[in-house]
Design a protein around this motif. Sequence first.
Motif, mmCIF file in Angstrom:
data_model
loop_
_atom_site.group_PDB
_atom_site.id
_atom_site.type_symbol
_atom_site.label_atom_id
_atom_site.label_comp_id
_atom_site.label_asym_id
_atom_site.label_seq_id
_atom_site.Cartn_x
_atom_site.Cartn_y
_atom_site.Cartn_z
ATOM 1 N N ASP A 5 2.962 9.738 0.889
ATOM 2 C CA ASP A 5 2.312 8.498 2.005
ATOM 3 C C ASP A 5 3.528 8.234 3.020
ATOM 4 O O ASP A 5 4.530 8.971 2.986
ATOM 5 C CB ASP A 5 1.766 7.387 1.316
ATOM 6 C CG ASP A 5 2.990 6.610 0.372
ATOM 7 O OD1 ASP A 5 4.371 6.879 0.799
ATOM 8 O OD2 ASP A 5 2.791 5.958 -0.807
ATOM 9 N N ARG A 6 3.231 7.098 3.652
ATOM 10 C CA ARG A 6 4.227 6.917 4.848
ATOM 11 C C ARG A 6 5.481 6.929 4.180
ATOM 12 O O ARG A 6 6.590 7.177 4.988
ATOM 13 C CB ARG A 6 3.938 5.648 5.500
ATOM 14 C CG ARG A 6 3.729 4.371 4.769
ATOM 15 C CD ARG A 6 3.674 3.311 5.651
ATOM 16 N NE ARG A 6 2.324 3.293 6.602
ATOM 17 C CZ ARG A 6 1.039 3.084 6.624
ATOM 18 N NH1 ARG A 6 1.016 2.185 5.330
ATOM 19 N NH2 ARG A 6 0.046 3.112 7.098
ATOM 20 N N GLN A 7 5.748 6.429 2.921
ATOM 21 C CA GLN A 7 7.031 6.218 2.305
ATOM 22 C C GLN A 7 7.941 7.654 2.213
ATOM 23 O O GLN A 7 8.992 7.471 2.276
ATOM 24 C CB GLN A 7 7.207 5.533 1.198
ATOM 25 C CG GLN A 7 6.871 4.086 1.252
ATOM 26 C CD GLN A 7 6.997 3.396 -0.114
ATOM 27 O OE1 GLN A 7 7.796 3.326 -0.834
ATOM 28 N NE2 GLN A 7 5.834 2.509 -0.482
ATOM 29 N N THR A 8 7.146 8.591 2.217
ATOM 30 C CA THR A 8 7.565 10.097 2.308
ATOM 31 C C THR A 8 8.567 10.106 3.377
ATOM 32 O O THR A 8 9.720 10.899 3.365
ATOM 33 C CB THR A 8 6.642 11.060 2.108
ATOM 34 O OG1 THR A 8 5.875 11.100 0.868
ATOM 35 C CG2 THR A 8 6.982 12.442 2.397
ATOM 36 N N ASP B 152 19.173 8.131 -2.409
ATOM 37 C CA ASP B 152 18.863 7.791 -1.123
ATOM 38 C C ASP B 152 18.522 6.306 -0.892
ATOM 39 O O ASP B 152 18.123 5.738 0.064
ATOM 40 C CB ASP B 152 17.153 8.414 -0.983
ATOM 41 C CG ASP B 152 17.619 10.143 -1.127
ATOM 42 O OD1 ASP B 152 18.430 10.385 -0.338
ATOM 43 O OD2 ASP B 152 16.753 10.603 -1.571
ATOM 44 N N MET C 241 10.680 8.127 4.792
ATOM 45 C CA MET C 241 11.907 7.052 4.584
ATOM 46 C C MET C 241 12.833 8.007 3.982
ATOM 47 O O MET C 241 13.485 7.466 2.892
ATOM 48 C CB MET C 241 11.429 5.814 4.163
ATOM 49 C CG MET C 241 10.387 5.262 4.808
ATOM 50 S SD MET C 241 9.610 3.783 4.058
ATOM 51 C CE MET C 241 11.091 2.786 3.999
ATOM 52 N N LYS D 266 12.880 10.599 2.150
ATOM 53 C CA LYS D 266 12.395 11.280 0.822
ATOM 54 C C LYS D 266 12.611 12.979 0.975
ATOM 55 O O LYS D 266 12.601 13.339 1.810
ATOM 56 C CB LYS D 266 11.173 10.804 0.040
ATOM 57 C CG LYS D 266 11.347 9.555 -0.253
ATOM 58 C CD LYS D 266 9.809 9.050 -0.515
ATOM 59 C CE LYS D 266 9.365 9.568 -1.901
ATOM 60 N NZ LYS D 266 8.194 8.783 -2.580
ATOM 61 N N ASP E 132 -2.052 8.318 4.103
ATOM 62 C CA ASP E 132 -1.528 8.151 5.348
ATOM 63 C C ASP E 132 -1.195 9.530 5.792
ATOM 64 O O ASP E 132 -0.251 9.961 6.547
ATOM 65 C CB ASP E 132 -0.066 7.445 5.534
ATOM 66 C CG ASP E 132 -0.150 5.936 4.509
ATOM 67 O OD1 ASP E 132 -0.925 5.361 4.906
ATOM 68 O OD2 ASP E 132 0.671 5.835 3.843
ATOM 69 N N GLU F 258 10.718 15.091 3.421
ATOM 70 C CA GLU F 258 10.907 14.703 4.824
ATOM 71 C C GLU F 258 12.380 15.264 5.322
ATOM 72 O O GLU F 258 12.659 15.792 6.277
ATOM 73 C CB GLU F 258 11.171 13.105 4.956
ATOM 74 C CG GLU F 258 11.461 12.511 6.567
ATOM 75 C CD GLU F 258 12.979 12.465 6.803
ATOM 76 O OE1 GLU F 258 13.331 12.564 8.143
ATOM 77 O OE2 GLU F 258 13.724 12.365 5.767
ATOM 78 N N GLU G 144 -0.279 10.045 9.490
ATOM 79 C CA GLU G 144 1.109 9.994 9.828
ATOM 80 C C GLU G 144 1.948 10.998 9.457
ATOM 81 O O GLU G 144 3.090 11.425 10.292
ATOM 82 C CB GLU G 144 1.820 8.752 9.373
ATOM 83 C CG GLU G 144 1.119 7.277 9.865
ATOM 84 C CD GLU G 144 1.560 6.143 9.211
ATOM 85 O OE1 GLU G 144 2.814 5.862 8.819
ATOM 86 O OE2 GLU G 144 0.983 5.309 8.763
#
Length: 352
Positions: A277-280, A174, A282, A284, A309, A287, A312
């Motif tokens: 978190d919010r990086q999930t 990814d 992006m 991952k 987060d 998502e 979100e």
Amino acid sequence: MHIILAIDSFKGCLTSEEVEAIFAQALTARGATVRSLPMSDGGEGMLEAFISALHGQIVPAEVHDPLMRPLLASYGIAPDGTAVIETAKACGLTLMTPEERNPLIATTYGVGELIAHALRRGCKKFIIGLGGSGTSDAGKGMLQALTDSFAPHGTIHDVLSRETAGCQFTLASDVRNPLCGREGAAFIFAPQKGATPQMVEELDRRARQFADSSARLMGKDASTQPGAGAAGGLGYAFMQYFNATAQSGADLLLDLTAFDQQLEQADLVITGEGHADRQTLMGKLPERILQRTRKHHVPVWLVAGQTDDTEELIAAGFSRVDKLTPEGMNLQEAIKPETTRQNIFRWIDRHF
């Protein structure tokens, strides 16, 4: 109730299969019909998840670790002859102690040895997982191992013209970073692998130099392609020398497991990872699962060891976002496999 489990590994604690086995045991005891799909986005646990989906076998191979020490690693072969290689099995960060980590000397040589092993067994298609590396050599070690294996008195061109001719390489990753520059392999990822600021500058210089010489050799330059910076530039070597294509590891695995078709029978999907978190959001694994379930209007619950987060994540579309670790429990205790097992059972007791 029909539930699909599509949960990533809880890094440093349990594999995807282990996590899902615990969920399945508890949910089945409560009358649910459960389908477990071991998951990975191309990083830790990739080999086991992909081989499970492909109904393949694990093959041992004697290779070298990032510091050129002997290592018994493994890769997978599917019934159709596709080789599945999790590069971290040979060049992973966890193969070195924190004190040993030095990306100026760590090498991807063992990855090339895994590929050579698979080529000798007749494999022509390769799925390469690029997560979790402890290297930043732009894949030079991997190419050297292939040259040493098949053309010790020749060049990588001899390998390309004979051994890998007609082979197909798909990168499960990814990462979208290029090889060089401020967004490249060295500047973004090498500090996590033990590099000092001075080492980062040197690694980026080496990568640029290698890309320049490779462009002259091959008549093309893949160093700016999205994903070239994956695994310390290992992605670049596959793209530059083997015309590899990069694909979301999560999407690749979801396609292999016929995930979309299975959603037609599902009432609920439970996904998760060690820390959400919010990086999930992006790209991952959770998502990617969320995006696919939307078309089928199946609710998705996100369950993780730890969560941040949350608002979100809910706003993004998850029907429920929960953490398994009770308030006040320290990380060292929380990541013990038996503790995680107990926390999963407690969570299911509350919600089923």
